[in-house]
Design an enzyme around this catalytic site. Structure first.
Site, PDB file in Angstrom:
ATOM      1  N   HIS A 152       0.830  -1.195   0.000  1.00  0.00           N
ATOM      2  CA  HIS A 152       0.000   0.000   0.000  1.00  0.00           C
ATOM      3  C   HIS A 152       0.869   1.251   0.000  1.00  0.00           C
ATOM      4  O   HIS A 152       1.866   1.336   0.722  1.00  0.00           O
ATOM      5  CB  HIS A 152      -0.923   0.002   1.213  1.00  0.00           C
ATOM      6  CG  HIS A 152      -2.034  -0.988   1.091  1.00  0.00           C
ATOM      7  ND1 HIS A 152      -2.417  -1.520  -0.115  1.00  0.00           N
ATOM      8  CD2 HIS A 152      -2.856  -1.541   2.016  1.00  0.00           C
ATOM      9  CE1 HIS A 152      -3.427  -2.349   0.073  1.00  0.00           C
ATOM     10  NE2 HIS A 152      -3.701  -2.382   1.360  1.00  0.00           N
ATOM     11  N   LYS A 590     -13.160   5.194   7.840  1.00  0.00           N
ATOM     12  CA  LYS A 590     -13.599   6.223   6.890  1.00  0.00           C
ATOM     13  C   LYS A 590     -15.120   6.273   6.810  1.00  0.00           C
ATOM     14  O   LYS A 590     -15.717   7.309   6.579  1.00  0.00           O
ATOM     15  CB  LYS A 590     -13.001   5.946   5.510  1.00  0.00           C
ATOM     16  CG  LYS A 590     -13.233   7.093   4.509  1.00  0.00           C
ATOM     17  CD  LYS A 590     -12.331   6.956   3.304  1.00  0.00           C
ATOM     18  CE  LYS A 590     -12.809   5.858   2.401  1.00  0.00           C
ATOM     19  NZ  LYS A 590     -14.016   6.238   1.640  1.00  0.00           N
TER      20      LYS A 590
END
Length: 933
Positions: A152, A590
């Site tokens: 990532h 999120k």
């Protein structure tokens, strides 16, 4: 000038803490001298003036100090700003090196003072427990601890920079051990050279990382750390267990290889169009080549070291046969049986490497050698050598190298690390839809409802024929997806079953998402036998990934449906009677904010554990943790101990991402500490349940957490998803657009080409908030939740405050949450964040949203003050508090410059130097905050 030298606090420092400050001042002084030498007096004086003003501003925070700093920064041209940015950035890199070394020294000091480290302490608790030999043996036989490296995109440092910093760390260790003036002079010259190399090395990448780059970057950590440290740790721990449990375990007890590495690099296709069958094969080949290079090197070294003569010591018949099989005819070696055996092993290893990875090396007798068919066959030969040494009281010859090599082969096999496959459920649906269509079915699979999909999939799984035909024309998507599974099948055949074991389904929302992957395995020969029968076999474990709040809430229901399928127990029995489930911390945060994310994860774990306990199937949880607190980051030990009872159970996998990999594993000694912490936490979290008193109180605590979560989620979603213009604010008030242009990963920053928060990946979401010093995902909503619980009609309720204090003291989950928020707020700076808000053109929007953020920040600060009985952040962790405080004066100028440069860039300053300067500030701020991704 001495970069980094500013006021001492009133704390009393230990010897090592004083040494830390001395090292920071020393490195800062050398950096200053290098800058003066390479860039000239004028640049040096400019940097020093800004440094002095920044420290003064941070100390006093008054208007005069602020204006002085602002005036200095505003007068800089882009060309003048770049060396300033580089100087402040590199200083933070040097601070990181000194602090990592300090942490290792502190750990050694603790051990020297007979205070046990984490793993030693766990071992002592094991020894004091009433566990018998069988229970201890069963625990480790069934244990699996697996850090999984991902690619990532949050690692902003180039490998060249990391390599030089690693060398500098070793020189700093050497500096404290020099014994003569000449050695000190030589050491200083080497340190000056290393810092000069840093200063003259390009800090940013010119081109975007490819998957091949990511594979190679990950492999560098195996060469640096994992190949040496894991076998050493396992061998030492095995010896410790034998010693501590001398009355319970036999002297020949073999500790199973429960600490194994995993990887997503080359197999994680979710949102990354550059990962396919070719990258999967490339990842495995390069991993295997790394393992073989290490094995060949170690066998060569053993061949030199084990010069024992049969004229002086006996050997076992098995070793004699191994030596004879080598075919060595040299007369002067005939009494050196160990060397003869190792000659044969080396030749066979070299031939195996040639066969699997096309690497020859020093093979000597390679042509006539027979390759090993498996890592187990190699291991058997190495054990023959160890057993022969043991039979002649030669245990002392095993520990230095042979014992570690045996542990390495057990751990890494021919594959080095297990590569997970990962793809999104919506991609699987598209593939299945096309397979049915091209096979002549008269329905559109994608339009079926869930019950119809499950019925169709189950019926197709029972059919002996295949949907996929090599004679049919398919879309590029279908061809790519099928190729990945076909490659995986071949890889498992060549490199062993551990090479690829898991298939992770992102965005798992329904039972059909799992069945689709089962059908894809059937279509590629990885599921054999009749579905539902006792003889059905499936090669890859299907691992659903539950990420959003809704998905976490549905997880127990979906897995209950999975377990209720006819014949699923036969399938799981073939896979060791265990099921792995992955839980995502990024998207849940999120989606619902910090408290709700962690609470919904906790609740899902409890429900899943109970479901699988009733089904008598072992559950292994895979935690998708990131670097930031908002993505599940924070201290590993505390995070594992905060898991609900019964969820660890000797097995845990967790992701290691971005810059966290470099922070933890770029230096072997630091890497071993982190791995020991992971092992200790797994033992403690599995075998030593919390106080029974907590079990009685847990239910009342959980009721309060449910209330806190509901309030926090409302506050968070009201701001992020229900406030008109919030997405516009975010894209203007953070460097998200500039981050997307950085060459820090092969994966796009957003799932779709939109500016919707829903479509943005969680990693750049967290990274961007860190850059503007708000770190909003790690705290927003916490203040509202605690304030609403504690205050009724604006009056503080002492009884409720006492309850929260009890939760903080007695409940690891709540303690971990509050500790992480405390750390995040210590790094948050509202004044800096307000500067970024000025990048939002719409004044009304800017002021309205920032006011909401400021209000929540004040509520959160007040809540922590009440809970922790302190107005100082990190009052219980002075070392971390001091580290952060020492960094902040060097972050402020970078943030200020970043805002000004972004303003110019967005107003049309297309000069490449402006863009370069922005990217340099991103790198420097990330280095200063450390856990950014």
């Amino acid at each position: 000038m001495v970069i980094g030298e500013h006021g001492m606090t009133s704390r009393i420092y230990s010897h090592n803490e004083k040494l830390l400050r001395e090292n920071i001042r020393y490195l800062g002084r050398v950096l200053g001298e290098v800058i003066k030498s390479k860039e000239g007096e004028e640049t040096f004086d400019r940097i020093e003036a800004i440094r002095t003003a920044a420290v003064n501003f941070h100390r006093h925070g008054n208007t005069k100090a602020a204006k002085s700093l602002e005036k200095l920064l505003k007068t800089l041209t882009v060309e003048q700003a770049i060396p300033v940015i580089r100087a402040f950035s590199y200083f933070k890199h040097l601070v990181n090196i000194a602090e990592d070394l300090h942490a290792h020294q502190q750990s050694r000091l603790v051990e020297d003072q007979a205070v046990p480290g984490m793993l030693t302490h766990s071992l002592q608790k094991l020894a004091a427990s009433d566990l018998d030999a069988a229970e201890i043996g069963d625990f480790f036989a069934n244990a699996l601890i697996s850090p999984v490296l991902t690619a990532h995109p949050t690692e902003v440092q180039r490998k060249s920079i990391l390599d030089t910093e690693r060398a500098l760390s070793l020189l700093l260790v050497e500096k404290s051990n020099v014994v003569s003036i000449r050695e000190a002079e030589r050491n200083e010259r080497m340190i000056v050279g290393a810092i000069t190399t840093l200063w003259q090395t390009r800090i940013l990448r010119f081109s975007k990382l490819t998957v091949a780059n990511e594979i190679e970057n990950a492999l560098s950590y195996y060469r640096m750390t994992f190949l040496q440290v894991i076998p050493e740790l396992m061998q030492d721990f095995e010896n410790d267990l034998r010693h501590v449990f001398a009355d319970k375990l036999s002297p020949e007890y073999k500790l199973p290889s429960f600490l194994q590495m995993g990887s997503w690099i080359g197999g994680d296709r979710d949102g990354n169009p550059f990962v396919n069958g070719a990258t999967l094969e490339q990842a495995i080949i390069q991993q295997s080549a790394t393992a073989f290079a290490y094995y060949l090197e170690q066998v060569e070294a053993l061949r030199s070291e084990l010069s024992l003569s049969t004229r002086l010591v006996g050997v076992t018949p098995a070793l004699g046969k191994l030596a004879e099989a080598s075919g060595e005819q040299s007369l002067h070696r005939q009494d050196e049986t160990y060397r003869l055996a190792l000659n044969g092993i080396h030749a066979r290893l070299a031939q195996t490497a040639k066969l699997l990875v096309n690497e020859r090396g020093d093979v000597r007798r390679e042509i006539s050698a027979i390759p090993y068919t498996s890592a187990e066959a190699l291991l058997a030969d190495m054990n023959v050598i160890a057993e022969s040494l043991q039979s002649q009281q030669g245990e002392a010859l095993i520990y230095p190298r042979l014992g570690k090599l045996i542990k390495a082969i057990e751990t890494f096999g021919f594959h080095l690390a297990t590569v997970d496959l990962r793809q999104s459920s919506d991609v699987h649906e598209l593939v299945i839809k096309e397979l049915f269509l091209k096979a002549g079915q008269d329905f559109n699979y994608a339009t079926l409802d869930e019950d119809e999909k499950v019925e169709v999939l189950l019926e197709e799984l029972k059919q002996p024929r295949l949907l996929f035909s090599p004679f049919q024309q398919y879309s590029e998507l279908v061809q790519s997806e099928m190729e990945v599974l076909q490659k995986a099948r071949g890889i498992r055949a060549g490199y062993g079953k551990r090479a690829i074991r898991q298939y992770i389904i992102s965005h798992t929302e329904t039972l059909s998402d799992l069945l689709e992957v089962a059908l894809l395995q059937k279509e590629t020969g990885m599921l054999r036998g009749v579905w539902g029968s006792a003889k059905v076999q499936m090669d890859l474990n299907i691992v659903p990934l539950f990420e959003t709040i809704a998905d976490l809430r549905h997880a127990p229901m979906i897995m209950g449906q999975w377990l209720s399928l006819l014949g699923i127990r036969h399938l799981l029995r073939y896979q060791g009677n265990e099921q792995e489930i992955m839980l995502g911390y990024s998207d849940s945060n999120k989606d619902g904010g910090f408290i709700t994310s962690n609470w919904e994860l906790y609740k899902a774990e409890i429900s899943l554990v109970e479901l699988f306990r009733q089904a008598n199937i072992r559950l292994r949880l895979f935690h998708g943790r990131g670097g930031t607190v908002g993505r599940g980051g924070g201290p590993t030990y505390q995070a594992i101990m905060a898991q609900p009872q019964g969820t660890v159970d000797g097995q845990i996998r967790l992701t290691e991402q971005g810059e966290i990999i470099a922070n933890k594993y770029s230096e072997p000694r630091v890497g071993r500490q982190h791995l020991e912490t992971l092992v200790a936490a797994t033992i403690d979290g599995s075998l030593f349940p919390p106080d029974p008193l907590l079990a009685k109180k847990r239910r009342s605590f959980e009721i309060i957490m449910e209330e806190l979560s509901a309030t926090a989620m409302t506050a968070y979603r009201t701001l992020v998803y229900e406030t008109a213009g919030f997405a516009e604010y975010f894209f203007n008030a953070t460097p998200i657009s500039e981050i997307a242009e950085l060459n820090i990963g092969s994966r796009p920053a957003s799932r779709k080409a939109t500016q919707r928060i829903e479509d943005l990946r969680a990693i750049p979401w967290g990274f961007s908030w860190g850059q503007c010093r708000l770190l909003l995902p790690g705290w927003f909503g916490v203040g509202s939740a605690i304030h609403e619980y504690l205050f009724i009609e604006d009056k503080l309720q002492p009884t409720r405050l006492k309850t929260l204090h009890d939760m903080l003291e007695q409940w690891p989950l709540f303690r971990s949450l509050i500790s992480n928020v405390d750390m995040v707020l210590a790094k948050t700076d509202l004044a800096v964040a307000q500067r970024y808000s000025m990048l939002v053109p719409d004044k009304k929007l800017r002021e309205g949203i920032f006011a909401a953020i400021e209000h929540e920040y004040q509520l959160t600060t007040e809540a922590l003050n009440l809970l922790l009985n302190s107005t100082e952040r990190l009052s219980s962790n002075p070392a971390l508090a001091n580290s952060i405080q020492n960094r902040l004066p060097y972050l402020d100028p970078l943030n200020h410059l970043q805002v000004e440069l972004i303003r110019q860039y967005r107003q049309g300053a297309t000069n490449d130097r402006v863009k370069l300067a922005i990217h340099l500030t991103i790198n420097g701020i990330a280095a200063g905050l450390r856990n950014t991704g």
